[in-house]
Design a protein around this motif. Structure first.
Motif, PDB file in Angstrom:
ATOM      1  N   ALA A 136      15.872  65.709  43.935  1.00 24.96           N
ATOM      2  CA  ALA A 136      15.975  64.707  42.881  1.00 24.96           C
ATOM      3  C   ALA A 136      14.724  63.831  42.861  1.00 24.96           C
ATOM      4  CB  ALA A 136      17.210  63.839  43.111  1.00 24.96           C
ATOM      5  N   ALA A 137      14.416  63.284  41.704  1.00 23.73           N
ATOM      6  CA  ALA A 137      13.273  62.386  41.573  1.00 23.73           C
ATOM      7  C   ALA A 137      13.539  61.087  42.325  1.00 23.73           C
ATOM      8  CB  ALA A 137      13.013  62.081  40.106  1.00 23.73           C
ATOM      9  N   CYS A 138      12.544  60.589  43.032  1.00 20.83           N
ATOM     10  CA  CYS A 138      12.672  59.316  43.745  1.00 20.83           C
ATOM     11  C   CYS A 138      12.977  58.177  42.766  1.00 20.83           C
ATOM     12  CB  CYS A 138      11.390  58.985  44.494  1.00 20.83           C
ATOM     13  SG  CYS A 138      10.786  60.287  45.585  1.00 20.83           S
ATOM     14  N   ALA A 139      12.357  58.270  41.587  1.00 22.85           N
ATOM     15  CA  ALA A 139      12.510  57.212  40.579  1.00 22.85           C
ATOM     16  C   ALA A 139      13.944  57.059  40.102  1.00 22.85           C
ATOM     17  CB  ALA A 139      11.597  57.497  39.390  1.00 22.85           C
ATOM     18  N   ALA A 140      14.748  58.098  40.260  1.00 22.86           N
ATOM     19  CA  ALA A 140      16.135  58.034  39.788  1.00 22.86           C
ATOM     20  C   ALA A 140      16.911  56.924  40.493  1.00 22.86           C
ATOM     21  CB  ALA A 140      16.822  59.377  40.018  1.00 22.86           C
ATOM     22  N   CYS A 141      16.625  56.682  41.760  1.00 22.60           N
ATOM     23  CA  CYS A 141      17.308  55.626  42.525  1.00 22.60           C
ATOM     24  C   CYS A 141      16.411  54.426  42.786  1.00 22.60           C
ATOM     25  CB  CYS A 141      17.819  56.165  43.857  1.00 22.60           C
ATOM     26  SG  CYS A 141      19.151  57.378  43.715  1.00 22.60           S
ATOM     27  N   HIS A 142      15.130  54.697  43.046  1.00 25.69           N
ATOM     28  CA  HIS A 142      14.220  53.626  43.441  1.00 25.69           C
ATOM     29  C   HIS A 142      13.467  53.013  42.264  1.00 25.69           C
ATOM     30  CE1 HIS A 142      14.907  54.251  47.703  1.00 25.69           C
ATOM     31  NE2 HIS A 142      14.808  55.558  47.496  1.00 25.69           N
ATOM     32  N   SER A 145       8.902  52.166  39.095  1.00 26.06           N
ATOM     33  CA  SER A 145       7.766  51.572  39.804  1.00 26.06           C
ATOM     34  C   SER A 145       8.061  51.388  41.285  1.00 26.06           C
ATOM     35  CB  SER A 145       7.396  50.223  39.177  1.00 26.06           C
ATOM     36  OG  SER A 145       8.467  49.302  39.334  1.00 26.06           O
ATOM     37  N   GLY A 146       9.194  51.970  41.754  1.00 26.71           N
ATOM     38  CA  GLY A 146       9.537  51.863  43.165  1.00 26.71           C
ATOM     39  C   GLY A 146      10.149  50.540  43.553  1.00 26.71           C
ATOM     40  N   GLY A 147      10.654  49.800  42.554  1.00 22.72           N
ATOM     41  CA  GLY A 147      11.222  48.480  42.824  1.00 22.72           C
ATOM     42  C   GLY A 147      12.614  48.505  43.403  1.00 22.72           C
ATOM     43  N   GLY A 148      13.251  49.668  43.428  1.00 23.34           N
ATOM     44  CA  GLY A 148      14.579  49.784  44.008  1.00 23.34           C
ATOM     45  C   GLY A 148      15.688  49.259  43.114  1.00 23.34           C
ATOM     46  N   ASN A 149      16.887  49.175  43.674  1.00 25.35           N
ATOM     47  CA  ASN A 149      18.067  48.718  42.951  1.00 25.35           C
ATOM     48  C   ASN A 149      18.902  47.868  43.902  1.00 25.35           C
ATOM     49  OD1 ASN A 149      20.567  48.397  41.719  1.00 25.35           O
ATOM     50  ND2 ASN A 149      20.589  50.444  40.830  1.00 25.35           N
ATOM     51  N   PRO A 150      18.774  46.530  43.815  1.00 29.18           N
ATOM     52  CA  PRO A 150      19.478  45.669  44.772  1.00 29.18           C
ATOM     53  C   PRO A 150      20.992  45.776  44.686  1.00 29.18           C
ATOM     54  CG  PRO A 150      18.467  44.370  43.020  1.00 29.18           C
ATOM     55  CD  PRO A 150      17.928  45.759  42.904  1.00 29.18           C
ATOM     56  N   TYR A 154      19.587  50.108  47.082  1.00 31.42           N
ATOM     57  CA  TYR A 154      18.500  51.078  47.175  1.00 31.42           C
ATOM     58  C   TYR A 154      17.203  50.312  47.404  1.00 31.42           C
ATOM     59  CZ  TYR A 154      21.777  54.483  45.196  1.00 31.42           C
ATOM     60  OH  TYR A 154      22.861  55.300  44.975  1.00 31.42           O
ATOM     61  N   ALA A 155      16.458  50.704  48.386  1.00 30.33           N
ATOM     62  CA  ALA A 155      15.298  49.940  48.832  1.00 30.33           C
ATOM     63  C   ALA A 155      14.171  49.879  47.814  1.00 30.33           C
ATOM     64  CB  ALA A 155      14.754  50.548  50.128  1.00 30.33           C
ATOM     65  N   GLN A 156      13.451  48.762  47.864  1.00 32.39           N
ATOM     66  CA  GLN A 156      12.150  48.694  47.207  1.00 32.39           C
ATOM     67  C   GLN A 156      11.189  49.484  48.097  1.00 32.39           C
ATOM     68  OE1 GLN A 156      10.084  44.976  45.625  1.00 32.39           O
ATOM     69  NE2 GLN A 156       9.015  45.256  47.555  1.00 32.39           N
ATOM     70  N   ILE A 157      10.458  50.420  47.521  1.00 31.28           N
ATOM     71  CA  ILE A 157       9.563  51.247  48.334  1.00 31.28           C
ATOM     72  C   ILE A 157       8.108  51.174  47.901  1.00 31.28           C
ATOM     73  CG2 ILE A 157      11.374  52.861  49.045  1.00 31.28           C
ATOM     74  CD1 ILE A 157      10.468  54.755  46.849  1.00 31.28           C
ATOM     75  N   ARG A 158       7.835  50.567  46.764  1.00 34.58           N
ATOM     76  CA  ARG A 158       6.447  50.516  46.280  1.00 34.58           C
ATOM     77  C   ARG A 158       5.556  49.767  47.262  1.00 34.58           C
ATOM     78  NH1 ARG A 158       8.238  46.837  41.246  1.00 34.58           N
ATOM     79  NH2 ARG A 158       8.605  44.861  42.331  1.00 34.58           N
TER      80      ARG A 158
END
Length: 208
Positions: A136-142, A145-150, A154-158
């Motif tokens: 799966a694409a990382c962007a689907a959860c994170h 821009s990699g900001g995540g989903n509080p 789901y972690a911020q990873i950028r």
């Protein structure tokens, strides 16, 4: 006598309801209190959560809910690390909430970029995944821009150090880290090659 019993029963029910309500109240973190409690964290995670050591993650701007969940995992031996586990053991729920609030309020100052030779593959995996391997694409959860989903923790990873991200993906792949929800990260990492892990970690490091 019957009336007195009814009054007593009503009072007891009200007391029990009050205790239950108090127990359900969420612990609210204080960034101000967290700053004082974060002093021991500076050695590894840097001033204001901006780590200068690629082995240790940046915490600045990370979601409070995610930080709290990871500290709970270290405290409860659900996640193992020879340095973090003993640091988390004595923390109370209030301590973890305060630390989470403090780091969530900090600004990331990361300036590291992605390695140019790894951008194409890393971006493809991050934004589209690899359908042929069920990745799966990382962007689907994170997020894009990699900001995540509080809300979902789901972690911020950028901007995260590539070295640290590589280590975590390999830990998920081997099963030595199991703090993901519904084995989501373990399932994704199990299908990633070393080349893909290196590429996507490098790409994430360059996200802002």
């Amino acid at each position: 006598m019957k009336l007195q019993s009814m009054v007593l029963l009503t009072a007891l029910c009200g007391l029990q309801a009050g205790v239950a309500f108090a127990a359900e109240q969420p612990v609210v973190g204080s960034a101000e209190q967290g700053q004082a409690k974060a002093t021991p964290c500076v050695a590894c995670h840097g001033a204001n959560g901006n780590s200068v050591n690629p082995e240790w993650p940046n915490l600045a701007g990370q979601h409070e809910s995610y930080i709290r969940r990871q500290l709970q995992a270290f405290k409860n031996d659900e996640r193992q690390n020879p340095l973090m586990t003993p640091m988390a053991k004595p923390l109370s729920e209030q301590d973890m909430a305060d630390l989470g609030a403090y780091y969530a309020a900090q600004k990331s100052t990361g300036t590291l970029e992605a390695e140019p030779s790894k951008v194409a593959l890393g971006e493809k995996l991050f934004r589209a995944g690899d359908a042929s391997k069920g990745i799966a694409a990382c962007a689907a959860c994170h997020g894009p821009s990699g900001g995540g989903n509080p809300a979902a923790s789901y972690a911020q990873i950028r901007g995260q150090h590539a070295t640290y991200t590589i280590a975590q993906l390999k830990a998920y792949r081997s099963g030595t880290r199991q703090t993901d929800q519904n084995q989501m990260m373990r399932n994704v990492a199990a299908a990633l090659s070393d080349e893909q892990i290196d590429a996507v970690a490098s790409y994430i490091q360059g996200l802002r």
